[in-house]
Write a protein that holds these residues in place. Structure first.
Motif, PDB file in Angstrom:
ATOM      1  N   THR A 136      18.660  17.640 -17.712  1.00 20.35           N
ATOM      2  CA  THR A 136      18.415  18.655 -16.466  1.00 20.35           C
ATOM      3  C   THR A 136      17.174  18.236 -15.886  1.00 20.35           C
ATOM      4  N   LYS A 137      16.493  18.187 -16.993  1.00 22.72           N
ATOM      5  CA  LYS A 137      14.746  18.056 -17.274  1.00 22.72           C
ATOM      6  C   LYS A 137      14.758  16.868 -16.010  1.00 22.72           C
ATOM      7  N   LEU A 138      14.875  15.652 -16.830  1.00 22.70           N
ATOM      8  CA  LEU A 138      14.967  13.764 -16.428  1.00 22.70           C
ATOM      9  C   LEU A 138      14.995  13.795 -14.759  1.00 22.70           C
ATOM     10  N   LEU A 139      16.984  14.790 -14.900  1.00 21.93           N
ATOM     11  CA  LEU A 139      17.127  14.235 -13.494  1.00 21.93           C
ATOM     12  C   LEU A 139      16.020  15.271 -12.339  1.00 21.93           C
ATOM     13  N   LYS A 140      15.255  16.937 -12.733  1.00 20.16           N
ATOM     14  CA  LYS A 140      14.657  17.686 -12.210  1.00 20.16           C
ATOM     15  C   LYS A 140      13.551  17.282 -12.308  1.00 20.16           C
ATOM     16  N   ARG A 141      12.689  16.567 -12.669  1.00 24.97           N
ATOM     17  CA  ARG A 141      11.686  15.770 -12.480  1.00 24.97           C
ATOM     18  C   ARG A 141      11.771  15.109 -11.047  1.00 24.97           C
ATOM     19  N   ASN A 142      12.903  14.418 -11.203  1.00 25.99           N
ATOM     20  CA  ASN A 142      12.812  12.946 -10.133  1.00 25.99           C
ATOM     21  C   ASN A 142      12.727  14.104  -8.790  1.00 25.99           C
ATOM     22  N   LEU A 143      14.077  15.098  -8.421  1.00 23.86           N
ATOM     23  CA  LEU A 143      14.132  15.244  -7.679  1.00 23.86           C
ATOM     24  C   LEU A 143      12.897  16.530  -7.258  1.00 23.86           C
ATOM     25  N   SER A 144      11.914  16.624  -7.776  1.00 20.45           N
ATOM     26  CA  SER A 144      10.103  17.476  -7.294  1.00 20.45           C
ATOM     27  C   SER A 144      10.486  16.084  -6.958  1.00 20.45           C
ATOM     28  N   ASP A 145       9.405  14.448  -7.386  1.00 21.53           N
ATOM     29  CA  ASP A 145       9.363  14.100  -6.590  1.00 21.53           C
ATOM     30  C   ASP A 145       9.814  13.828  -5.333  1.00 21.53           C
ATOM     31  N   LEU A 146      11.097  13.965  -4.982  1.00 22.39           N
ATOM     32  CA  LEU A 146      11.667  13.811  -3.697  1.00 22.39           C
ATOM     33  C   LEU A 146      11.116  14.474  -3.149  1.00 22.39           C
ATOM     34  N   ALA A 147      11.353  16.076  -3.851  1.00 23.71           N
ATOM     35  CA  ALA A 147      10.616  17.173  -2.902  1.00 23.71           C
ATOM     36  C   ALA A 147       9.946  16.922  -2.482  1.00 23.71           C
ATOM     37  N   ALA A 148       8.413  16.829  -2.880  1.00 24.31           N
ATOM     38  CA  ALA A 148       7.333  16.301  -2.771  1.00 24.31           C
ATOM     39  C   ALA A 148       7.279  15.570  -1.593  1.00 24.31           C
ATOM     40  N   MET A 149       8.086  14.769  -0.315  1.00 19.15           N
ATOM     41  CA  MET A 149       7.073  14.167  -0.274  1.00 19.15           C
ATOM     42  C   MET A 149       8.681  14.507   1.059  1.00 19.15           C
ATOM     43  N   GLY A 150       9.229  15.646   1.320  1.00 22.55           N
ATOM     44  CA  GLY A 150      10.144  16.679   1.895  1.00 22.55           C
ATOM     45  C   GLY A 150      12.044  15.024   2.476  1.00 22.55           C
ATOM     46  N   GLY A 151      11.921  14.908   0.857  1.00 25.59           N
ATOM     47  CA  GLY A 151      12.918  14.004   1.107  1.00 25.59           C
ATOM     48  C   GLY A 151      14.526  14.306   0.684  1.00 25.59           C
ATOM     49  N   ARG A 152      15.949  14.100   0.470  1.00 23.72           N
ATOM     50  CA  ARG A 152      17.153  14.463  -0.164  1.00 23.72           C
ATOM     51  C   ARG A 152      17.753  13.822  -0.879  1.00 23.72           C
ATOM     52  N   PRO A 153      18.196  13.966  -2.495  1.00 22.86           N
ATOM     53  CA  PRO A 153      18.684  12.134  -3.083  1.00 22.86           C
ATOM     54  C   PRO A 153      19.766  12.404  -2.419  1.00 22.86           C
ATOM     55  N   SER A 154      19.617  10.589  -2.824  1.00 17.10           N
ATOM     56  CA  SER A 154      21.283   9.441  -2.074  1.00 17.10           C
ATOM     57  C   SER A 154      21.849   9.421  -3.473  1.00 17.10           C
ATOM     58  N   ARG A 195       0.789  -0.916  -0.063  1.00 14.66           N
ATOM     59  CA  ARG A 195      -0.082  -0.175  -0.053  1.00 14.66           C
ATOM     60  C   ARG A 195       0.625   1.445  -0.076  1.00 14.66           C
ATOM     61  N   ALA A 196       0.001   2.139  -0.788  1.00 20.11           N
ATOM     62  CA  ALA A 196       1.040   3.158  -0.987  1.00 20.11           C
ATOM     63  C   ALA A 196       1.166   4.029   0.791  1.00 20.11           C
ATOM     64  N   PRO A 197       1.940   5.145   1.623  1.00 17.57           N
ATOM     65  CA  PRO A 197       3.247   4.747   1.006  1.00 17.57           C
ATOM     66  C   PRO A 197       4.050   4.323   0.677  1.00 17.57           C
ATOM     67  N   PHE A 198       4.402   3.112   0.965  1.00 20.48           N
ATOM     68  CA  PHE A 198       4.902   2.284   0.472  1.00 20.48           C
ATOM     69  C   PHE A 198       5.241   1.165  -0.778  1.00 20.48           C
ATOM     70  N   GLY A 199       4.624   1.702  -1.181  1.00 19.08           N
ATOM     71  CA  GLY A 199       4.533   1.192  -2.949  1.00 19.08           C
ATOM     72  C   GLY A 199       3.913   2.551  -3.483  1.00 19.08           C
ATOM     73  N   ILE A 200       3.132   1.422  -5.302  1.00 20.30           N
ATOM     74  CA  ILE A 200       2.609   2.970  -5.872  1.00 20.30           C
ATOM     75  C   ILE A 200       1.691   3.660  -5.244  1.00 20.30           C
ATOM     76  N   GLY A 201       1.714   4.629  -4.957  1.00 21.06           N
ATOM     77  CA  GLY A 201       0.858   5.699  -5.657  1.00 21.06           C
ATOM     78  C   GLY A 201       1.113   7.001  -4.608  1.00 21.06           C
ATOM     79  N   ASP A 202       1.968   6.888  -4.322  1.00 25.82           N
ATOM     80  CA  ASP A 202       3.103   8.532  -3.928  1.00 25.82           C
ATOM     81  C   ASP A 202       3.418   8.983  -4.844  1.00 25.82           C
ATOM     82  N   ASP A 203       3.959  10.438  -4.301  1.00 27.74           N
ATOM     83  CA  ASP A 203       5.281  10.887  -5.047  1.00 27.74           C
ATOM     84  C   ASP A 203       6.702   9.760  -5.159  1.00 27.74           C
ATOM     85  N   CYS A 204       6.935   9.161  -4.320  1.00 31.55           N
ATOM     86  CA  CYS A 204       8.124   8.224  -4.043  1.00 31.55           C
ATOM     87  C   CYS A 204       7.089   7.020  -3.260  1.00 31.55           C
ATOM     88  N   ALA A 205       8.043   6.168  -2.831  1.00 30.53           N
ATOM     89  CA  ALA A 205       7.862   4.662  -2.352  1.00 30.53           C
ATOM     90  C   ALA A 205       9.131   4.832  -1.183  1.00 30.53           C
TER      91      ALA A 205
END
Lengths: 306, 306
Positions: B77-95, A34-44
């Motif tokens: 740049t777009k490819l990486l930034k799209r994914n960074l935006s998904d991380l941002a949406a959960m309060g994450g930082r990239p590894s 289930r999200a957020p541990f699976g499909i359905g949120d911006d990241c898993a």
């Protein structure tokens, strides 16, 4: 199975993205958390990891890694197993997978269902949660890229470097004829074997054979040495030396180990642990090629983009 | 820039896979760690992670996410930034990131160089090691899928669930006209803002706006509620309400927060922390749509595969 349909109602375009994602979650079943541990949120969201982690990505492309002659299920199983084979090659075990799918809008729902059901069966068997993905339209193609996150199964990760001059070279299973025999999608990734080998201190370097031994094996050679194949290669029925060296898609493990008593102990322990998996000593690393030994440079392994 | 060349010596096919991978490591420069921590082994070896991790994958496809009108660098740049935006949406930082590239053999080396140099610039800026990838031939297409592993920047991961009835809805930046204005590749992923918001207890749910607010926002609505947009949307110049709601590729954050004094404090703290980033309260969640408020169901957000 041919992946495209001329009958619009049977295509992924007729269903649309949102409904398709719903179906995919159903096809994946229990391997889709289930999200957020699976499909359905911006990241898993995944748990932390204590030891070292492993990350790999490998795709399957229509017309290259699969065609109409194999079932859709086999495409899904092959995609996950290729990546599991990369993990196996370092002594890893899987933690989670994500899939990026680029599909022609005419792709039939039946094909996509087969693909995901095949993938889910392998994921269940190996305990791999499929935690996310992306679906995009791309005219005329099917490209499915799977990224696999894993962890070291034991205290050691086995890399391609570490072999020493005089080391013996071993390979699991048989080589060659992968396409013809269907091995390229029927194979079993050597996860248990890879983890066991990473735990044996006499094993020094390992990789999986995916582009043909002739192309892959030099990556294990210590600087200033060449691989000398002075023993018979374990070949699949109907394969000559060239086929065994260059066909590719073997998904077997090739590794190097210290010689002498350690090698005898290793071979004995292997037979006890994996009585049904063939292990063959195929050669050693030496400073120069003795006369008569095959020169791998004469055998052209598979190279992409050419 | 048009990605294909008719002149074979300038194509990726002329170079071949192995030499191309060598060039890619050079183009990536310092963001490409040595094997086994980067490109060059079966998997990349990554350190363990203490807290929760985040995993996401998003591609760019030629003809869909980019065309000949934008520079090759912008595609990377777009490819990486799209994914960074998904991380941002959960309060994450990239590894770490891995890239699966499917290329027509006629793709020009100059295009691929631009792509990787653009990607490397963003990776440097955000400290994202590019630890692996795969390159495969695929006729007639360019599909680049990037998988991004990240971690929670603070103690909390902000998901799409958690909003309550009466919550206020906020959006960063401006919406609409992303393609026309070039915002779709010029945007800055809201990493600092996302991490800061995840640390504020009054913020309850968040996502990034990528398919248009009309399609995306309902995912934040608590059960039995609808989003009521009772305030003006922050629109890009030349955009009407429909454009702001449906254009897509905004890569802004939309989030919900408790109302009352908490909201006033949040807005004040935001202005102090991010004085140059617009934050707009655009509405709230209610049990029913009041007369005159736009019904998001009337606006069709971007849906793939249709």
């Amino acid at each position: 199975m041919h992946p495209f349909t001329k009958y619009h109602p049977e295509s992924v375009a007729a269903l649309g993205e949102e409904a398709l994602i719903g179906r995919i979650r159903r096809w994946l079943g229990p391997v889709s958390p289930r999200a957020p541990f699976g499909i359905g949120d911006d990241c898993a969201v995944l748990p932390g990891a204590r030891g070292r982690q492993l990350l790999t990505v490998d795709p399957v492309v229509y017309g290259r890694h699969f065609d109409d002659s194999i079932p859709a299920r086999a495409v899904g199983t092959k995609l996950l197993k290729r990546n599991l084979s990369d993990l196996a090659a370092m002594g890893g075990r899987p933690s989670a997978a994500v899939i990026a799918l680029s599909l022609d809008p005419r792709t039939s729902l039946r094909w996509v269902e087969g693909f995901y059901c095949g993938l889910a069966a392998v994921a269940r068997r190996h305990g791999v949660p499929v935690v996310g993905g992306d679906i995009t339209q791309a005219e005329g193609v099917i490209v499915a890229g799977l990224t696999l996150l894993g962890a070291a199964a034991g205290p050691r990760v086995l890399t391609r470097t570490g072999a020493r001059i005089g080391d013996l070279i071993y390979v699991t299973g048989r080589l060659g004829g992968s396409l013809r025999s269907g091995h390229h999608w029927k194979f079993t990734p050597r996860l248990a074997e890879g983890a066991w080998l990473a735990d044996r201190p006499e094993v020094r370097a390992m990789m999986d054979v995916s582009d043909g031994l002739a192309k892959d094996l030099p990556a294990l050679a210590p600087a200033g040495t060449v691989p000398v194949l002075d023993r018979a290669l374990p070949r699949r029925a109907g394969c000559d030396l060239r086929a065994a060296l260059t066909d590719g898609e073997d998904y077997e493990l090739v590794f190097t180990a210290a010689g002498g008593a350690a090698a005898i102990a290793l071979e004995r322990a292997w037979r006890k642990k994996f009585p049904r998996v063939r292990l063959t000593r195929i050669g050693r690393f030496a400073r120069a090629l003795p006369p008569g030994a095959p020169n791998l440079a004469d055998y052209h392994g598979y190279e992409h983009l050419r």
